[in-house]
Design a protein around this motif. Structure first.
Motif, PDB file in Angstrom:
ATOM      1  N   ASN A  32       5.359  -2.587   4.479  1.00 48.35           N
ATOM      2  CA  ASN A  32       6.553  -2.896   3.685  1.00 48.35           C
ATOM      3  C   ASN A  32       7.055  -1.643   2.980  1.00 48.35           C
ATOM      4  O   ASN A  32       6.390  -1.099   2.098  1.00 48.35           O
ATOM      5  CB  ASN A  32       6.230  -3.983   2.653  1.00 48.35           C
ATOM      6  N   ARG A  33       8.237  -1.167   3.369  1.00 46.53           N
ATOM      7  CA  ARG A  33       8.790   0.059   2.803  1.00 46.53           C
ATOM      8  C   ARG A  33       9.108  -0.074   1.312  1.00 46.53           C
ATOM      9  O   ARG A  33       9.232   0.931   0.609  1.00 46.53           O
ATOM     10  CB  ARG A  33      10.062   0.465   3.549  1.00 46.53           C
ATOM     11  N   ASP A  34       9.263  -1.295   0.838  1.00 39.53           N
ATOM     12  CA  ASP A  34       9.622  -1.510  -0.560  1.00 39.53           C
ATOM     13  C   ASP A  34       8.402  -1.559  -1.479  1.00 39.53           C
ATOM     14  O   ASP A  34       8.557  -1.694  -2.690  1.00 39.53           O
ATOM     15  CB  ASP A  34      10.406  -2.826  -0.701  1.00 39.53           C
ATOM     16  N   GLU A  35       7.201  -1.460  -0.915  1.00 44.56           N
ATOM     17  CA  GLU A  35       5.990  -1.536  -1.718  1.00 44.56           C
ATOM     18  C   GLU A  35       5.300  -0.171  -1.768  1.00 44.56           C
ATOM     19  O   GLU A  35       5.546   0.693  -0.916  1.00 44.56           O
ATOM     20  CB  GLU A  35       5.037  -2.586  -1.144  1.00 44.56           C
ATOM     21  N   PRO A  36       4.428   0.045  -2.761  1.00 49.14           N
ATOM     22  CA  PRO A  36       3.741   1.338  -2.887  1.00 49.14           C
ATOM     23  C   PRO A  36       2.849   1.626  -1.679  1.00 49.14           C
ATOM     24  O   PRO A  36       2.387   0.712  -1.002  1.00 49.14           O
ATOM     25  CB  PRO A  36       2.893   1.166  -4.153  1.00 49.14           C
ATOM     26  N   TYR A  37       2.670   2.924  -1.415  1.00 50.42           N
ATOM     27  CA  TYR A  37       1.755   3.409  -0.373  1.00 50.42           C
ATOM     28  C   TYR A  37       2.157   2.938   1.023  1.00 50.42           C
ATOM     29  O   TYR A  37       1.300   2.616   1.851  1.00 50.42           O
ATOM     30  CB  TYR A  37       0.308   2.988  -0.684  1.00 50.42           C
ATOM     31  N   PHE A  38       3.443   2.902   1.282  1.00 52.32           N
ATOM     32  CA  PHE A  38       3.920   2.541   2.622  1.00 52.32           C
ATOM     33  C   PHE A  38       3.298   3.474   3.663  1.00 52.32           C
ATOM     34  O   PHE A  38       3.271   4.687   3.500  1.00 52.32           O
ATOM     35  CB  PHE A  38       5.447   2.650   2.690  1.00 52.32           C
ATOM     36  N   GLY A  39       2.793   2.883   4.747  1.00 51.70           N
ATOM     37  CA  GLY A  39       2.196   3.653   5.835  1.00 51.70           C
ATOM     38  C   GLY A  39       0.738   3.983   5.658  1.00 51.70           C
ATOM     39  O   GLY A  39       0.098   4.491   6.588  1.00 51.70           O
ATOM     40  N   ALA A  40       0.166   3.701   4.493  1.00 51.41           N
ATOM     41  CA  ALA A  40      -1.245   4.014   4.241  1.00 51.41           C
ATOM     42  C   ALA A  40      -2.141   2.888   4.736  1.00 51.41           C
ATOM     43  O   ALA A  40      -1.735   1.726   4.822  1.00 51.41           O
ATOM     44  CB  ALA A  40      -1.473   4.238   2.747  1.00 51.41           C
ATOM     45  N   LEU A  41      -3.377   3.244   5.067  1.00 49.37           N
ATOM     46  CA  LEU A  41      -4.377   2.234   5.387  1.00 49.37           C
ATOM     47  C   LEU A  41      -4.935   1.658   4.093  1.00 49.37           C
ATOM     48  O   LEU A  41      -5.197   2.393   3.134  1.00 49.37           O
ATOM     49  CB  LEU A  41      -5.515   2.841   6.213  1.00 49.37           C
ATOM     50  N   ALA A  42      -5.109   0.335   4.061  1.00 49.82           N
ATOM     51  CA  ALA A  42      -5.601  -0.330   2.859  1.00 49.82           C
ATOM     52  C   ALA A  42      -6.281  -1.628   3.257  1.00 49.82           C
ATOM     53  O   ALA A  42      -6.245  -2.040   4.428  1.00 49.82           O
ATOM     54  CB  ALA A  42      -4.437  -0.623   1.900  1.00 49.82           C
ATOM     55  N   LEU A  43      -6.904  -2.277   2.286  1.00 50.09           N
ATOM     56  CA  LEU A  43      -7.443  -3.604   2.539  1.00 50.09           C
ATOM     57  C   LEU A  43      -6.284  -4.576   2.775  1.00 50.09           C
ATOM     58  O   LEU A  43      -5.246  -4.478   2.121  1.00 50.09           O
ATOM     59  CB  LEU A  43      -8.261  -4.089   1.342  1.00 50.09           C
ATOM     60  N   PRO A  44      -6.441  -5.520   3.700  1.00 47.11           N
ATOM     61  CA  PRO A  44      -5.404  -6.551   3.845  1.00 47.11           C
ATOM     62  C   PRO A  44      -5.276  -7.338   2.536  1.00 47.11           C
ATOM     63  O   PRO A  44      -6.276  -7.724   1.932  1.00 47.11           O
ATOM     64  CB  PRO A  44      -5.943  -7.440   4.971  1.00 47.11           C
ATOM     65  N   GLY A  45      -4.065  -7.559   2.113  1.00 42.27           N
ATOM     66  CA  GLY A  45      -3.855  -8.281   0.861  1.00 42.27           C
ATOM     67  C   GLY A  45      -2.410  -8.663   0.700  1.00 42.27           C
ATOM     68  O   GLY A  45      -1.563  -8.389   1.560  1.00 42.27           O
ATOM     69  N   GLY A  46      -2.119  -9.309  -0.416  1.00 44.69           N
ATOM     70  CA  GLY A  46      -0.749  -9.705  -0.670  1.00 44.69           C
ATOM     71  C   GLY A  46      -0.616 -10.449  -1.973  1.00 44.69           C
ATOM     72  O   GLY A  46      -1.608 -10.759  -2.653  1.00 44.69           O
ATOM     73  N   VAL A  47       0.616 -10.735  -2.318  1.00 44.51           N
ATOM     74  CA  VAL A  47       0.932 -11.452  -3.546  1.00 44.51           C
ATOM     75  C   VAL A  47       0.624 -12.935  -3.371  1.00 44.51           C
ATOM     76  O   VAL A  47       0.849 -13.509  -2.299  1.00 44.51           O
ATOM     77  CB  VAL A  47       2.423 -11.253  -3.896  1.00 44.51           C
TER      78      VAL A  47
END
Length: 222
Positions: A32-47
């Motif tokens: 999501n381009r509108d969220e922080p760290y776009f394009g980075a690898l991270a744990l799957p998560g969400g709001v």
């Protein structure tokens, strides 16, 4: 009367599997381009979606289902991480979960942007995801010694040598396979299927399955 901004309520999932014989963690590319760290690898998560999620567990299950393409066979709440600085958007809290999935299930997903990293070589992750992953690994290693937890990393049918190999990989301890076999059979955590693994040059080993659908706590440590 002073009004306060609502905190950002999230879920994050540390999802483990055995890949190429090693305990591995699944990471997802943030899309999501509108969220922080776009394009980075991270744990799957969400709001958390308050209009559809009955609770945090439902939110975590939805995240895995929609972002990874399957329902997690096993998932358990780990801890709640919170603070003013953990997310650049605003004060946030994340209810973290850890999940165990057989590699055969993960091979069926068609989702792009997933990456598996060895649990002992996790790169720098955004937010406080390294802290979440480290706690999940400690919980996994500890609980593996007194429960049937590791059977959720295996396919529905497996051999005792396969379960033994997973136990040694996850816990980092070398155990005598004969003593291991006796303990898991005495604890009645697995049962024979009546079938044997086909193929190979040696005598086909017996196949077993987890006894019952849920997690079983053992009377003694393995």
């Amino acid at each position: 009367m002073k009004r306060y901004e609502d905190p950002l309520a999230l879920v994050d999932v540390t999802l483990f599997t055995i890949r190429e014989g090693r305990l591995s963690l699944l990471l997802a590319t943030r899309k999501n381009r509108d969220e922080p760290y776009f394009g980075a690898l991270a744990l799957p998560g969400g709001v958390i979606h308050t209009d559809e999620d009955e609770n945090a567990q439902d939110a975590a299950s939805r995240v895995v289902r929609t972002k990874l393409g399957f329902d997690p066979p096993y998932m358990e709440q780990l801890y709640t991480f919170s603070g003013r600085l953990r997310d650049p958007r605003r004060w946030s809290l994340s209810v973290a979960y850890y999940s165990l999935v057989p590699e055969s299930v993960l091979e069926q997903t068609q989702v792009e942007g997933l990456e598996f990293v060895p649990a002992d070589r996790i790169p720098d992750l955004p937010f406080d995801h390294n802290e979440i992953a480290a706690m999940a690994i400690r919980r996994l290693r500890s609980k593996s010694t007194y429960s049937s937890l590791l059977t959720f990393l295996l396919p529905s049918e497996f051999t005792i040598p396969e379960l033994h190999a997973v136990y040694e990989q996850v816990t980092g301890s070398a155990t005598n396979i004969a003593a291991f076999r006796k303990k898991v059979l005495d604890e009645d955590m697995i049962e024979a299927t009546g079938e044997r693994r086909k193929g190979g040059q040696h005598r086909a080993p017996d196949l077993y399955r987890r006894k019952g659908n849920g997690l079983q706590e053992l009377k003694r440590t393995i």
